[in-house]
Design an enzyme around this catalytic site. Structure first.
Site, PDB file in Angstrom:
ATOM      1  N   GLU A 193      86.369   3.899  21.746  1.00 51.17           N
ATOM      2  CA  GLU A 193      87.136   2.701  22.143  1.00 51.17           C
ATOM      3  C   GLU A 193      88.471   2.657  21.401  1.00 51.17           C
ATOM      4  OE1 GLU A 193      84.712  -0.873  22.083  1.00 51.17           O
ATOM      5  OE2 GLU A 193      83.360  -0.060  23.603  1.00 51.17           O
ATOM      6  N   GLU A 322      78.286   4.018  26.549  1.00 49.95           N
ATOM      7  CA  GLU A 322      77.742   2.715  26.129  1.00 49.95           C
ATOM      8  C   GLU A 322      77.515   1.882  27.383  1.00 49.95           C
ATOM      9  OE1 GLU A 322      79.645   0.619  22.875  1.00 49.95           O
ATOM     10  OE2 GLU A 322      80.148   2.510  21.885  1.00 49.95           O
TER      11      GLU A 322
HETATM   12  O1  AHR Z   1      77.392  -1.220  20.806  1.00 50.89           O
HETATM   13  C1  AHR Z   1      78.082  -2.159  20.042  1.00 50.89           C
HETATM   14  C2  AHR Z   1      79.587  -1.946  20.067  1.00 50.89           C
HETATM   15  O2  AHR Z   1      80.082  -2.168  21.346  1.00 50.89           O
HETATM   16  C3  AHR Z   1      80.080  -0.563  19.728  1.00 50.89           C
HETATM   17  O3  AHR Z   1      80.150  -0.351  18.363  1.00 50.89           O
HETATM   18  C4  AHR Z   1      81.431  -0.539  20.348  1.00 50.89           C
HETATM   19  O4  AHR Z   1      81.840   0.759  20.721  1.00 50.89           O
HETATM   20  C5  AHR Z   1      81.287  -1.469  21.542  1.00 50.89           C
HETATM   21  O5  AHR Z   1      82.332  -2.350  21.638  1.00 50.89           O
END
Ligand code: AHR
Length: 519
Positions: A193, A322
């Site tokens: 990110e 994610e």
């Molecule tokens: O999964 C929790 C968080 O969500 C992670 O650390 C980040 O990459 C995302 O914003």
């Protein structure tokens, strides 16, 4: 009103059919793409009780462990054959300095986990412990390197430390720390990110940085890195365009700078300020979560279209590293730890997401649910020495038959499910054929009140033998607890019959089934 869901345009299709039945037509001879087992990947971050307590208890713990790693977790993950595990973050990755986590544990620095709750991170779980865990489970590591607060040298040293067999100070250090042979590490994230917690960069800035980092992380011996670039925020198509334009070329110097491109999308039931409870919800919340999950399909379609423009041969993978439900934390728990319970609604969200990834398997080469243990949409929850498996775990169990199988195209005509002014399809599916010739069909009926009859036809195939498994429960909110750990789990399913060339299936309300079909 009935809808057709096409394998070509998955959830967004709206062709109206006149039949008064749910119909699934599978084309067993048209399968072209493999459902990578890496779609069933996991994510573990130094966040809350994911690593500490969830995976790592230390050698002296009374919880049964092997070299500090919980035996119960290893056993459960082996059972569902998890293919890979992403680590150490997430946001944590761009603040992580890997040398803090090697060498004698009593000499490792204690630092503050500034991302997640400001707690002390004693670095007792580092590179060697993570790799030991992957080896015990039998999964591949996916390491996310630090671009935000690290250096190019720091990242290139980490790759060399882990994967090189050459004579040099960094491999000597690895040997001194107890690991003679290099590890195999294929998957390497170049930041996380980077538009946000990974450094608040813009697309052009990150694109330039990606070149520098990717160039200096080298392949050693036959360890060929698969480099995963950070994507932009959800609908940031300009980020995708910028990176694809620059790094999708595969000639000369530009080869393999970006093997994969990351996309993150979480299902948030209400909004980020009030995400909603994981367990205390009503039918309006149920349909909201399910309908918001379908945005994953739109995002993948739109990012894929840009990727197709620059990479029509689909060499670069879309990596959804994610995904999952993000609810308010369980009352009474540390808000920085993101601990939430997991109900039948989570199972539905998992199944829909996996169906979407499978349908896009020509482009989606990996996905990692956030997160594996004790954080967000977990497969496993622990409380000291106790462990429970969640409904989401059981979806991964039901779907493991699709790992590395050939995706079979299908048309699905489905009843609508409507509630409170929202309307989605009742039925979702995946069909695949494995290397031994078995056909597996997974179907989800998200309607919480209504059974659905489904007529399934596998064109040109007459089923000779079918077995079935089902995940369902009485209430939408049902979940497993440490006092009642087996409220929801997989049962045998026999609600089907062979009728000539058709299989007639009685799908209970709010259920997920997998059929194994021999022809
Ligand atoms: O999964 C929790 C968080 O969500 C992670 O650390 C980040 O990459 C995302 O914003």
């Amino acid at each position: 009103m009935l809808k057709i869901i096409s394998f070509l345009i998955f959830l967004s299709a709206t062709t109206i059919f006149s039949q008064q039945e749910n119909k699934l037509i599978i084309y067993p001879d048209s399968g072209k793409y493999t459902i990578s087992r890496d779609i069933y990947g996991q994510f573990s971050e130094h966040l809350g009780r994911c690593i500490y307590g969830g995976i790592w208890v230390g050698e002296n713990s009374s919880t049964p462990n092997t070299r500090g790693i919980r035996n119960d977790i290893v056993k459960a993950l082996k059972e569902i054959k998890i293919p890979n595990l992403r680590w150490p973050g997430g946001c944590f990755a761009d603040g992580y300095h890997w040398k803090d986590g090697i060498g004698p544990k009593d000499k490792r620095p204690k630092i503050i986990n500034t991302n997640w709750g400001g707690v002390t991170e004693d670095n007792s779980f580092g590179t060697h412990e993570f790799m030991d865990f992957c080896e015990q489970v039998g999964c591949e590591p996916v390491i996310c390197g630090n671009v935000g607060s690290g250096t190019v040298k720091e990242m290139s040293d980490w790759v060399e430390y882990m994967t090189s067999d050459a004579i040099n100070p960094i491999t000597d250090l690895r040997k001194k720390n107890g690991r003679e042979k290099p590890w195999k590490v294929k998957f390497w994230g170049v930041g996380n990110e980077s538009w946000g917690c990974g450094g608040i960069m813009d697309a052009q800035f990150y694109s330039n940085i990606l070149g520098k980092y990717s160039f200096f992380v080298k392949n050693y011996g036959n360890n060929i890195l698969y480099k995963i670039a950070s994507g932009g925020l959800e609908e940031d198509y300009n980020w995708t365009e910028t990176l694809m334009k620059k790094w999708s070329k595969t000639d000369g110097w530009l080869q393999n700078y970006m093997s994969g491109y990351s996309l993150h999308y979480y299902t948030v039931c209400h909004d980020w300020a009030h995400k909603g409870s994981a367990t205390d919800f009503n039918e309006a919340d149920w349909i909201t979560s399910l309908s918001k999950t379908q945005r994953m399909d739109t995002l993948i379609n739109k990012h894929s279209a840009i990727m197709d423009k620059y990479d029509p041969e689909k060499k670069i993978g879309l990596i959804v590293d994610e995904w999952g439900n993000w609810f308010d934390v369980e009352p009474g728990t540390n808000p920085g730890f993101l601990y939430q319970q997991n109900t039948l609604r989570d199972a539905m969200v998992a199944a829909i997401n996996l169906d979407i990834f499978n349908a896009h398997c020509s482009r989606v080469k990996m996905a990692n649910i956030a997160q594996m243990v004790n954080v967000l949409q977990s497969l496993i929850l622990t409380d000291k020495e106790k462990m429970i498996l969640t409904p989401t775990y059981y979806v991964f169990d039901l779907y493991k038959v699709h790992h590395d199988a050939t995706f079979l195209p299908f048309n699905l005509v489905s009843e609508d499910y409507s509630y409170g002014g929202k309307k989605i399809s009742s039925l979702y599916a995946t069909a695949s054929r494995d290397s031994s010739g078995l056909i597996h069909v997974s179907i989800t009926n998200v309607n919480p009140e209504k059974k659905e009859k489904v007529s399934c036809n596998i064109a040109g195939v007459t089923a000779k033998q079918i077995t079935g498994k089902i995940l369902t429960s009485d209430k939408m909110q049902d979940h497993n607890t440490f006092d009642d750990p087996n409220k929801i789990n997989i049962k045998d399913f026999s609600g089907f019959q062979i009728d000539g060339d058709n299989i007639l299936i009685d799908m209970p309300s709010k259920s997920i089934i997998t059929l194994e079909i021999k022809d």
